[in-house]
Scaffold this motif. Sequence first.
Motif, PDB file in Angstrom:
ATOM      1  N   PHE A 358     -87.777 -44.235  22.738  1.00  0.00           N
ATOM      2  CA  PHE A 358     -86.486 -43.764  23.229  1.00  0.00           C
ATOM      3  C   PHE A 358     -85.689 -44.902  23.887  1.00  0.00           C
ATOM      4  CE2 PHE A 358     -89.409 -40.098  23.354  1.00  0.00           C
ATOM      5  CZ  PHE A 358     -88.810 -39.363  22.342  1.00  0.00           C
ATOM      6  N   ALA A 359     -86.408 -45.875  24.442  1.00  0.00           N
ATOM      7  CA  ALA A 359     -85.720 -47.053  24.981  1.00  0.00           C
ATOM      8  C   ALA A 359     -85.045 -47.832  23.856  1.00  0.00           C
ATOM      9  CB  ALA A 359     -86.712 -47.947  25.723  1.00  0.00           C
ATOM     10  N   ASN A 360     -85.713 -47.929  22.698  1.00  0.00           N
ATOM     11  CA  ASN A 360     -85.115 -48.585  21.530  1.00  0.00           C
ATOM     12  C   ASN A 360     -83.778 -47.945  21.173  1.00  0.00           C
ATOM     13  OD1 ASN A 360     -87.420 -50.134  21.353  1.00  0.00           O
ATOM     14  ND2 ASN A 360     -88.031 -49.403  19.344  1.00  0.00           N
ATOM     15  N   LEU A 361     -83.802 -46.630  21.049  1.00  0.00           N
ATOM     16  CA  LEU A 361     -82.588 -45.913  20.667  1.00  0.00           C
ATOM     17  C   LEU A 361     -81.509 -46.016  21.733  1.00  0.00           C
ATOM     18  CD1 LEU A 361     -84.173 -42.708  19.072  1.00  0.00           C
ATOM     19  CD2 LEU A 361     -83.202 -44.691  17.899  1.00  0.00           C
ATOM     20  N   ALA A 362     -81.926 -46.055  23.001  1.00  0.00           N
ATOM     21  CA  ALA A 362     -80.940 -46.163  24.084  1.00  0.00           C
ATOM     22  C   ALA A 362     -80.194 -47.488  24.033  1.00  0.00           C
ATOM     23  CB  ALA A 362     -81.637 -46.005  25.433  1.00  0.00           C
ATOM     24  N   VAL A 363     -80.890 -48.560  23.675  1.00  0.00           N
ATOM     25  CA  VAL A 363     -80.227 -49.867  23.568  1.00  0.00           C
ATOM     26  C   VAL A 363     -79.123 -49.819  22.516  1.00  0.00           C
ATOM     27  CG1 VAL A 363     -80.540 -52.282  22.910  1.00  0.00           C
ATOM     28  CG2 VAL A 363     -82.216 -51.174  24.391  1.00  0.00           C
ATOM     29  N   ALA A 364     -79.451 -49.230  21.350  1.00  0.00           N
ATOM     30  CA  ALA A 364     -78.454 -49.132  20.286  1.00  0.00           C
ATOM     31  C   ALA A 364     -77.331 -48.171  20.669  1.00  0.00           C
ATOM     32  CB  ALA A 364     -79.128 -48.676  18.996  1.00  0.00           C
ATOM     33  N   ARG A 365     -77.683 -47.034  21.278  1.00  0.00           N
ATOM     34  CA  ARG A 365     -76.668 -46.077  21.711  1.00  0.00           C
ATOM     35  C   ARG A 365     -75.719 -46.700  22.732  1.00  0.00           C
ATOM     36  NH1 ARG A 365     -77.446 -42.087  25.439  1.00  0.00           N
ATOM     37  NH2 ARG A 365     -77.938 -43.870  26.766  1.00  0.00           N
ATOM     38  N   ASN A 366     -76.258 -47.537  23.611  1.00  0.00           N
ATOM     39  CA  ASN A 366     -75.424 -48.200  24.606  1.00  0.00           C
ATOM     40  C   ASN A 366     -74.449 -49.180  23.959  1.00  0.00           C
ATOM     41  OD1 ASN A 366     -76.827 -46.744  26.484  1.00  0.00           O
ATOM     42  ND2 ASN A 366     -78.075 -48.450  27.208  1.00  0.00           N
ATOM     43  N   ALA A 367     -74.879 -49.821  22.865  1.00  0.00           N
ATOM     44  CA  ALA A 367     -73.966 -50.704  22.139  1.00  0.00           C
ATOM     45  C   ALA A 367     -72.788 -49.906  21.583  1.00  0.00           C
ATOM     46  CB  ALA A 367     -74.714 -51.415  21.006  1.00  0.00           C
ATOM     47  N   PHE A 368     -73.060 -48.706  21.115  1.00  0.00           N
ATOM     48  CA  PHE A 368     -71.998 -47.820  20.640  1.00  0.00           C
ATOM     49  C   PHE A 368     -71.032 -47.475  21.773  1.00  0.00           C
ATOM     50  CE2 PHE A 368     -70.839 -43.270  20.711  1.00  0.00           C
ATOM     51  CZ  PHE A 368     -69.870 -43.267  19.714  1.00  0.00           C
ATOM     52  N   LEU A 369     -71.573 -47.125  22.935  1.00  0.00           N
ATOM     53  CA  LEU A 369     -70.720 -46.772  24.068  1.00  0.00           C
ATOM     54  C   LEU A 369     -69.857 -47.957  24.499  1.00  0.00           C
ATOM     55  CD1 LEU A 369     -73.203 -44.642  26.224  1.00  0.00           C
ATOM     56  CD2 LEU A 369     -71.401 -43.828  24.693  1.00  0.00           C
ATOM     57  N   MET A 370     -70.435 -49.157  24.425  1.00  0.00           N
ATOM     58  CA  MET A 370     -69.666 -50.353  24.771  1.00  0.00           C
ATOM     59  C   MET A 370     -68.540 -50.577  23.765  1.00  0.00           C
ATOM     60  SD  MET A 370     -70.560 -51.730  27.571  1.00  0.00           S
ATOM     61  CE  MET A 370     -69.584 -53.205  27.279  1.00  0.00           C
ATOM     62  N   ALA A 371     -68.844 -50.397  22.478  1.00  0.00           N
ATOM     63  CA  ALA A 371     -67.820 -50.593  21.449  1.00  0.00           C
ATOM     64  C   ALA A 371     -66.679 -49.590  21.617  1.00  0.00           C
ATOM     65  CB  ALA A 371     -68.444 -50.460  20.063  1.00  0.00           C
ATOM     66  N   MET A 372     -67.000 -48.385  22.073  1.00  0.00           N
ATOM     67  CA  MET A 372     -65.988 -47.359  22.308  1.00  0.00           C
ATOM     68  C   MET A 372     -65.327 -47.502  23.674  1.00  0.00           C
ATOM     69  SD  MET A 372     -66.036 -45.540  19.542  1.00  0.00           S
ATOM     70  CE  MET A 372     -65.196 -44.027  20.001  1.00  0.00           C
ATOM     71  N   ASN A 373     -65.863 -48.407  24.505  1.00  0.00           N
ATOM     72  CA  ASN A 373     -65.383 -48.611  25.875  1.00  0.00           C
ATOM     73  C   ASN A 373     -65.575 -47.353  26.722  1.00  0.00           C
ATOM     74  OD1 ASN A 373     -64.375 -50.321  27.865  1.00  0.00           O
ATOM     75  ND2 ASN A 373     -62.268 -49.635  27.563  1.00  0.00           N
TER      76      ASN A 373
END
Length: 444
Positions: A358-373
């Motif tokens: 779940f930590a793996n997926l959170a890292v990628a999900r956080n990249a999405f949130l950053m891209a969306m600001n």
Amino acid sequence: MNQGWVSYLPAFLKKRVEGRQELQKVLNNTGWLFGDRLLRMGVGLFVGIWIARYLGPAQYGLLSYAASLVAVFSAIAILGLEGVVIREVVRSPEREQEILGTVFTLRLAAGLFAYLLTMVTVFLLRPTDHLTQMLVGIMGSVLVFGAFDTIDLWFQSKVLSRYVVYAKNAAFILVSALRLALVLLKAPLWTFAAANAAEIGLGAVGLVYVYRANSQRLGSWRITLDRARNLLAASWPLVLSGIVFMVYLRIDQIMLGQMADAHEVGVYASAVKIAEIWFFIPTAIVSSVFPNIVKAKENDEAEFYGRLQKVYNLLAFLGYAVAIPTTFLAGIVVFLFYGEAYASAAPMLVLLIWSDLFANLAVARNAFLMAMNWTRVLLLMVSVGAFVNIVLNYVLVPKYGGVGAAAASLISYWIAGHGACFLYKPLHRTGAMLTRALIYPRFW
């Protein structure tokens, strides 16, 4: 520019990357980051095992407790600016000197403030424990050195992480040799804390060197109040997110230290050490693809979400690839690495290794949130996970010790990385994408 390593790939992979310069650049950068982490994984684990065996669970627990306390305040020192800086440099390369100079100054001030807060905290938590106070005082110096990681962000924005690998690995290898010497010389506990600080300090020197070697000059950096205000306005939710994230990442060891004893912290820390070996996988992948994900968002929404799904699928696959065999081999691994004194870490490792998924997926999900600001959404996700982790640690640690702390981590990692997506309607699509990755993970 074509990457020479492409000619060595198997035919089915070569067809996928030939002529795709951006993909080759990303893969090359990822390869350097993977090489860096593999070296650190191998050498760091070997040296860490020597140190843990030499110190024993109780002293190793004190060292881990001090490191965890410092880590909680590291989020203040870095100001949550990593993704923001990379995004801004990619978008406005003509202003990178102003961006870097302002970020460095902000981080230096924040590092000093974080160090002060760390010392105040340890005196409040352990008012009569002078050894722990000294360990935290020594290791806390890394909060100030962290300002030089601003240089690392510039290399990341250019997808040139190999230079960072050169700089930081030189420091890592030198200090690893020093750590082995300390074990052989039967050095006292505080010297290992000093070695940790020395590694970060030497790494900062190395970053300055490779930055200059790339025809860049720190003297060209500029500081502007407008840029500082804009960066802080964009990053303050990330600062709070980072603080909350580090709380739920390290609160287990701090609460173990306060509610159990140093021996239990040491045993638990040995399990954490093995579980965290694999954290480099999502970090290296996402660090390399993040600039291109930002570009895709601006040009093609379908391509943007398509790339995200591929990253989710890959990281879920890699998470399973680590968690499944470790589940069956945990007892053997702990015994071979740390010996009989740490045998009770095996069930803790099983729980912690599944939290890595779940930590793996959170890292990628956080990249999405950053891209969306969507920095405030990120704060919400992490806050929910941290709250659950603290509550579960409070309930489980007194009864189950380190096993309870590991269970709390697993549940809170799932909530922060996946479950909380369904609490906020705009993230339902992301939650569904993560669920798809968990059900049908793919390597490619």
